[in-house]
Design an enzyme around this catalytic site. Structure first.
Site, PDB file in Angstrom:
ATOM      1  N   SER A 144       0.836  -1.197   0.000  1.00 30.88           N
ATOM      2  CA  SER A 144       0.000   0.000   0.000  1.00 30.88           C
ATOM      3  C   SER A 144       0.867   1.243   0.000  1.00 30.88           C
ATOM      4  O   SER A 144       2.000   1.242   0.518  1.00 30.88           O
ATOM      5  CB  SER A 144      -0.887   0.020   1.255  1.00 30.88           C
ATOM      6  OG  SER A 144      -1.528   1.272   1.414  1.00 30.88           O
ATOM      7  N   TYR A 157      -1.833  -0.586  10.073  1.00 33.67           N
ATOM      8  CA  TYR A 157      -1.939  -0.910   8.652  1.00 33.67           C
ATOM      9  C   TYR A 157      -0.686  -0.441   7.903  1.00 33.67           C
ATOM     10  O   TYR A 157      -0.056  -1.213   7.176  1.00 33.67           O
ATOM     11  CB  TYR A 157      -3.186  -0.259   8.054  1.00 33.67           C
ATOM     12  CG  TYR A 157      -3.362  -0.515   6.574  1.00 33.67           C
ATOM     13  CD1 TYR A 157      -3.880  -1.725   6.122  1.00 33.67           C
ATOM     14  CD2 TYR A 157      -3.014   0.446   5.634  1.00 33.67           C
ATOM     15  CE1 TYR A 157      -4.034  -1.975   4.762  1.00 33.67           C
ATOM     16  CE2 TYR A 157      -3.167   0.213   4.274  1.00 33.67           C
ATOM     17  CZ  TYR A 157      -3.678  -0.996   3.846  1.00 33.67           C
ATOM     18  OH  TYR A 157      -3.825  -1.237   2.496  1.00 33.67           O
TER      19      TYR A 157
END
Length: 252
Positions: A144, A157
């Site tokens: 990501s 995350y």
């Protein structure tokens, strides 16, 4: 890119990026193993959309320690070999340090790393062991943009994806002698079914402003980058991290 009769295992394949990737590989002749955890209906719908024949559903919770080995074993028993492994499954849990209690905070970190890092490391382990026996293969991990720019309300995350990047590059070095290539794709926010349901109008507008293209990534664009890293001509790109974020975050 030709993937005729290649055996491809994709985790988190019932929706979003995983679904788009499965369709893209199938269109190029691959036989797809679709891994999903619980949404059988969505998985069946994706399976029905895949062109070609020989595709198969594999229900498995990869966040459990034994899940990775069981999934790889089931896949190899069914297809005979594993040519390409796409680690797409992941979770994102809100845990703003200003708003959550300590129990929520610690739970978010534990569960995020369990799925986003430990499960993928286990799949890389068992997938690589299988590929060593067959003469090589390709592993593509989905990271990501958050690994680089940070995730203020979901720091676990961002941290899990940063760790995933580092692990992938370490394995790219280690596994090269076995003809195993490791690549990473780092998308920005992607226009998926989940995004359509969960984003408020204000959140959507803010996301659209992040990129000079004034839009979010499409799942098919992320799938294209995944397929490049898994293609025969991309072997020397092992260890590469490809950004797919529409110039919304530029790193040196």
């Amino acid at each position: 890119m030709n993937f005729q009769d290649k055996h491809v295992l994709i985790t988190g394949a019932s929706r979003g990026i995983g679904k788009a990737t499965a369709i893209a590989f199938a269109e190029k002749g691959a036989k797809i193993g679709l891994n999903f955890r619980s949404n059988l209906e969505a998985a069946k719908e994706t399976l029905a959309e895949l062109p070609g024949e020989g595709h198969q559903l594999f229900q498995q919770d990869i966040s459990e320690k034994e899940g990775a080995q069981e999934l790889i074993t089931k896949f190899v028993n069914h297809y005979g070999s594993l040519d390409i492994l796409v680690n797409n499954a992941g979770i994102s849990i809100f845990h703003d340090i200003e708003e959550v209690d300590f129990e929520h905070w610690t739970s978010a970190w534990e569960n995020t790393f369990k799925t986003n890092l430990f499960a993928i490391s286990n799949l890389c382990y068992w997938g690589a062991k299988t590929m060593m026996e067959s003469g090589g293969g390709k592993i593509v991990n989905v990271s990501s943009r958050g690994a680089f720019r940070g995730e203020p309300t979901k720091p676990a995350y961002g941290a899990s994806k940063a760790a995933l990047n580092s692990m992938s590059q370490s394995l790219a070095k280690k596994l090269a002698k076995h003809n195993i290539h490791i690549g990473v794709v780092a998308p920005g926010f992607t226009e998926t079914e989940m995004a359509a349901v969960t984003l408020t109008p204000v959140e959507r507008e803010n996301l659209l402003r992040e990129s000079p293209f004034q839009r979010m990534a499409q799942p098919e664009e992320v799938a294209h980058a995944i397929m490049f890293l898994a293609s025969e001509g991309a072997g020397y790109s092992s260890g590469t991290i490809i950004d797919v974020n529409g110039a919304s975050y530029l790193r040196s």
